[in-house]
Design a protein around this motif. Structure first.
Motif, PDB file in Angstrom:
ATOM      1  N   LYS A 134       4.154 -10.555  -2.296  1.00 23.37           N
ATOM      2  CA  LYS A 134       5.073 -11.791  -2.451  1.00 23.37           C
ATOM      3  C   LYS A 134       5.748 -11.701  -1.042  1.00 23.37           C
ATOM      4  O   LYS A 134       6.683 -12.934  -0.869  1.00 23.37           O
ATOM      5  CB  LYS A 134       6.074 -11.536  -3.408  1.00 23.37           C
ATOM      6  N   ASN A 135       5.434 -11.161   0.062  1.00 32.69           N
ATOM      7  CA  ASN A 135       6.234 -11.131   1.110  1.00 32.69           C
ATOM      8  C   ASN A 135       5.984 -12.509   1.808  1.00 32.69           C
ATOM      9  O   ASN A 135       4.790 -13.053   1.732  1.00 32.69           O
ATOM     10  CB  ASN A 135       5.460  -9.941   2.021  1.00 32.69           C
ATOM     11  N   LYS A 136       6.999 -13.070   2.375  1.00 34.93           N
ATOM     12  CA  LYS A 136       6.979 -14.240   3.180  1.00 34.93           C
ATOM     13  C   LYS A 136       5.937 -14.279   4.233  1.00 34.93           C
ATOM     14  O   LYS A 136       5.557 -15.311   4.535  1.00 34.93           O
ATOM     15  CB  LYS A 136       8.196 -14.891   3.775  1.00 34.93           C
ATOM     16  N   VAL A 137       5.623 -13.169   4.824  1.00 36.12           N
ATOM     17  CA  VAL A 137       4.692 -13.050   6.135  1.00 36.12           C
ATOM     18  C   VAL A 137       3.459 -13.073   5.359  1.00 36.12           C
ATOM     19  O   VAL A 137       2.918 -11.967   4.710  1.00 36.12           O
ATOM     20  CB  VAL A 137       5.206 -11.823   6.728  1.00 36.12           C
ATOM     21  N   PRO A 138       2.425 -13.984   5.675  1.00 40.00           N
ATOM     22  CA  PRO A 138       1.200 -14.156   5.140  1.00 40.00           C
ATOM     23  C   PRO A 138       0.261 -12.778   5.347  1.00 40.00           C
ATOM     24  O   PRO A 138      -0.125 -12.597   4.318  1.00 40.00           O
ATOM     25  CB  PRO A 138       0.768 -15.509   5.874  1.00 40.00           C
ATOM     26  N   LYS A 139       0.503 -12.157   6.422  1.00 44.63           N
ATOM     27  CA  LYS A 139      -0.610 -11.270   6.709  1.00 44.63           C
ATOM     28  C   LYS A 139      -0.019 -10.004   5.740  1.00 44.63           C
ATOM     29  O   LYS A 139      -1.047  -9.044   5.615  1.00 44.63           O
ATOM     30  CB  LYS A 139      -0.712 -10.931   8.228  1.00 44.63           C
ATOM     31  N   ILE A 140       1.189  -9.885   5.738  1.00 42.82           N
ATOM     32  CA  ILE A 140       1.719  -8.568   4.938  1.00 42.82           C
ATOM     33  C   ILE A 140       1.135  -8.816   3.512  1.00 42.82           C
ATOM     34  O   ILE A 140       0.965  -7.918   2.722  1.00 42.82           O
ATOM     35  CB  ILE A 140       3.152  -8.315   5.108  1.00 42.82           C
ATOM     36  N   SER A 141       1.325 -10.270   2.943  1.00 43.21           N
ATOM     37  CA  SER A 141       0.886 -10.463   1.576  1.00 43.21           C
ATOM     38  C   SER A 141      -0.372 -10.141   1.454  1.00 43.21           C
ATOM     39  O   SER A 141      -0.883  -9.486   0.583  1.00 43.21           O
ATOM     40  CB  SER A 141       1.248 -11.884   1.478  1.00 43.21           C
ATOM     41  N   ALA A 142      -1.349 -10.616   2.261  1.00 45.36           N
ATOM     42  CA  ALA A 142      -2.732 -10.303   2.276  1.00 45.36           C
ATOM     43  C   ALA A 142      -3.136  -8.946   2.306  1.00 45.36           C
ATOM     44  O   ALA A 142      -3.987  -8.491   1.564  1.00 45.36           O
ATOM     45  CB  ALA A 142      -3.788 -11.147   3.437  1.00 45.36           C
ATOM     46  N   ALA A 143      -2.555  -8.212   3.182  1.00 43.19           N
ATOM     47  CA  ALA A 143      -2.807  -6.964   3.456  1.00 43.19           C
ATOM     48  C   ALA A 143      -2.444  -5.965   2.255  1.00 43.19           C
ATOM     49  O   ALA A 143      -3.018  -4.865   2.094  1.00 43.19           O
ATOM     50  CB  ALA A 143      -2.179  -6.162   4.449  1.00 43.19           C
ATOM     51  N   SER A 144      -1.374  -6.521   1.499  1.00 45.75           N
ATOM     52  CA  SER A 144      -0.987  -5.580   0.303  1.00 45.75           C
ATOM     53  C   SER A 144      -2.019  -5.752  -0.672  1.00 45.75           C
ATOM     54  O   SER A 144      -2.444  -4.977  -1.403  1.00 45.75           O
ATOM     55  CB  SER A 144       0.568  -6.265  -0.102  1.00 45.75           C
ATOM     56  N   ILE A 145      -2.382  -7.056  -0.916  1.00 45.97           N
ATOM     57  CA  ILE A 145      -3.585  -7.425  -2.043  1.00 45.97           C
ATOM     58  C   ILE A 145      -4.583  -6.610  -1.641  1.00 45.97           C
ATOM     59  O   ILE A 145      -5.271  -6.098  -2.589  1.00 45.97           O
ATOM     60  CB  ILE A 145      -3.725  -8.804  -2.184  1.00 45.97           C
ATOM     61  N   ASP A 146      -5.459  -6.633  -0.419  1.00 44.80           N
ATOM     62  CA  ASP A 146      -6.618  -5.809  -0.006  1.00 44.80           C
ATOM     63  C   ASP A 146      -6.169  -4.401  -0.402  1.00 44.80           C
ATOM     64  O   ASP A 146      -7.087  -3.710  -0.951  1.00 44.80           O
ATOM     65  CB  ASP A 146      -6.387  -6.210   1.372  1.00 44.80           C
ATOM     66  N   MET A 147      -4.886  -4.027  -0.048  1.00 42.38           N
ATOM     67  CA  MET A 147      -4.756  -2.594  -0.338  1.00 42.38           C
ATOM     68  C   MET A 147      -4.793  -2.203  -1.924  1.00 42.38           C
ATOM     69  O   MET A 147      -5.349  -1.140  -2.099  1.00 42.38           O
ATOM     70  CB  MET A 147      -3.491  -2.161   0.056  1.00 42.38           C
ATOM     71  N   ILE A 148      -4.534  -3.015  -2.724  1.00 42.47           N
ATOM     72  CA  ILE A 148      -4.539  -2.932  -4.217  1.00 42.47           C
ATOM     73  C   ILE A 148      -6.287  -2.716  -4.453  1.00 42.47           C
ATOM     74  O   ILE A 148      -6.528  -1.759  -5.173  1.00 42.47           O
ATOM     75  CB  ILE A 148      -3.953  -4.077  -4.776  1.00 42.47           C
ATOM     76  N   ARG A 149      -6.895  -3.528  -3.788  1.00 41.98           N
ATOM     77  CA  ARG A 149      -8.270  -3.350  -3.978  1.00 41.98           C
ATOM     78  C   ARG A 149      -8.985  -2.019  -3.650  1.00 41.98           C
ATOM     79  O   ARG A 149      -9.671  -1.242  -4.030  1.00 41.98           O
ATOM     80  CB  ARG A 149      -9.104  -4.524  -3.442  1.00 41.98           C
ATOM     81  N   ILE A 150      -8.187  -1.485  -2.359  1.00 38.19           N
ATOM     82  CA  ILE A 150      -8.795  -0.114  -1.717  1.00 38.19           C
ATOM     83  C   ILE A 150      -8.600   0.851  -2.555  1.00 38.19           C
ATOM     84  O   ILE A 150      -9.082   1.726  -2.971  1.00 38.19           O
ATOM     85  CB  ILE A 150      -8.133  -0.220  -0.274  1.00 38.19           C
ATOM     86  N   ALA A 151      -7.410   0.973  -3.122  1.00 40.93           N
ATOM     87  CA  ALA A 151      -6.720   1.960  -3.873  1.00 40.93           C
ATOM     88  C   ALA A 151      -7.633   2.141  -5.461  1.00 40.93           C
ATOM     89  O   ALA A 151      -8.051   2.811  -5.875  1.00 40.93           O
ATOM     90  CB  ALA A 151      -5.330   1.858  -4.231  1.00 40.93           C
ATOM     91  N   LEU A 152      -7.832   0.640  -5.784  1.00 38.79           N
ATOM     92  CA  LEU A 152      -8.901   0.444  -7.132  1.00 38.79           C
ATOM     93  C   LEU A 152      -9.929   1.252  -6.805  1.00 38.79           C
ATOM     94  O   LEU A 152     -10.607   2.161  -7.706  1.00 38.79           O
ATOM     95  CB  LEU A 152      -8.822  -0.834  -7.475  1.00 38.79           C
ATOM     96  N   GLU A 153     -10.792   0.709  -5.811  1.00 42.71           N
ATOM     97  CA  GLU A 153     -12.159   1.255  -5.461  1.00 42.71           C
ATOM     98  C   GLU A 153     -12.061   2.931  -5.063  1.00 42.71           C
ATOM     99  O   GLU A 153     -12.962   3.550  -5.416  1.00 42.71           O
ATOM    100  CB  GLU A 153     -12.727   0.591  -4.263  1.00 42.71           C
ATOM    101  N   ALA A 154     -11.063   3.102  -4.341  1.00 46.91           N
ATOM    102  CA  ALA A 154     -10.950   4.733  -4.211  1.00 46.91           C
ATOM    103  C   ALA A 154     -10.650   5.505  -5.314  1.00 46.91           C
ATOM    104  O   ALA A 154     -11.309   6.633  -5.594  1.00 46.91           O
ATOM    105  CB  ALA A 154      -9.935   5.068  -2.989  1.00 46.91           C
ATOM    106  N   PHE A 155      -9.994   5.207  -6.426  1.00 40.53           N
ATOM    107  CA  PHE A 155      -9.428   6.176  -7.775  1.00 40.53           C
ATOM    108  C   PHE A 155      -9.824   5.505  -8.922  1.00 40.53           C
ATOM    109  O   PHE A 155      -9.910   6.347  -9.883  1.00 40.53           O
ATOM    110  CB  PHE A 155      -7.859   6.248  -7.550  1.00 40.53           C
ATOM    111  N   GLY A 156     -10.397   4.174  -9.010  1.00 41.53           N
ATOM    112  CA  GLY A 156     -10.748   3.914 -10.340  1.00 41.53           C
ATOM    113  C   GLY A 156      -9.814   3.197 -11.189  1.00 41.53           C
ATOM    114  O   GLY A 156      -8.433   3.225 -10.780  1.00 41.53           O
ATOM    115  N   ALA A 157     -10.155   2.317 -12.105  1.00 39.57           N
ATOM    116  CA  ALA A 157      -9.179   1.824 -13.021  1.00 39.57           C
ATOM    117  C   ALA A 157      -8.310   2.376 -14.011  1.00 39.57           C
ATOM    118  O   ALA A 157      -7.535   2.039 -14.565  1.00 39.57           O
ATOM    119  CB  ALA A 157      -9.966   0.612 -13.650  1.00 39.57           C
TER     120      ALA A 157
END
Length: 217
Positions: A134-157
């Motif tokens: 939800k960060n107002k800075v678009p690149k922080i917002s996108a990087a945060s969402i991307d990081m959720i995917r990275i964590a999910l793929e690294a550790f599973g659901a």
């Protein structure tokens, strides 16, 4: 006088950490890296004594010094007994200050966040990443969402809560920023591999049909 000026090893470490000279701070970070790495026990006093240096590194104004401080931070997160209970505060700041910094800093920030997940702090990390989204800075917002995917793929659901991701996914699709939208799409596709079609469709029943079509492709 001049030669002395650059010999930071004679300065007490706290003086180096709070110095206005970035090279003095780097000198301190490098010494702490050594001390954190060589500590016999994860509960060693050095981790408590210099816990505040982690904040100093994250808030570092000099990008080179910040990058040089990151291995120190990663080692502390990896080893310190007190690291897990400080996950919320540290993850929040890592996302705000380091996730979109220099390439090497970004890389080590991701490593630190994954280490927190490994240390049983997945929910704390996820909460911080959804706040980051939800960060107002678009690149922080996108990087945060991307990081959720990275964590999910690294550790599973099971470890990285599919339920928590599902609950937040519809909101993520509301963002207008292209990069954030791409990251959300990639996250939804990664989640699909774990939970399949039905739960995902039910969760996303209200999102725009264009997104749904793209997902189905």
């Amino acid at each position: 006088e001049m030669a002395d000026d650059d010999d930071f090893s004679t300065w007490p470490i706290q003086q180096r950490l709070s110095s206005t000279k970035w090279k003095a701070r780097v000198h301190a970070y490098e010494e702490l890296f050594k001390r954190f790495s060589e500590a016999e026990e994860d509960s060693a006093a050095v981790f408590r004594e210099f816990a505040s240096s982690i904040k100093t590194i994250m808030e570092e104004k000099n990008v080179i010094a910040q990058e040089k401080g990151m291995p120190t931070l990663v080692t502390w997160v990896d080893r310190a007994t007190m690291a897990p209970r400080n996950a919320p505060a540290i993850c929040k700041k890592l996302i705000e200050k380091c996730l979109c910094a220099r390439a090497k800093t970004q890389e080590m920030t991701k490593e630190a966040l994954l280490l927190f997940v490994e240390r049983d702090q997945a929910d704390a990390v996820l909460k911080c990443l959804f706040a980051g989204a939800k960060n107002k800075v678009p690149k922080i917002s996108a990087a945060s969402i991307d990081m959720i995917r990275i964590a999910l793929e690294a550790f599973g659901a099971r470890v990285v809560s599919a339920r928590m991701i599902l609950a937040n996914l519809p909101n993520l699709f509301e963002f207008n920023d292209n990069k954030a939208r791409e990251a959300t799409m990639a996250l939804a596709k990664a989640l699909y591999k774990y939970i399949g079609d039905a739960p995902l469709k039910a969760c996303l029943s209200n999102i725009r049909s264009a997104h749904m079509k793209e997902l189905e492709d």
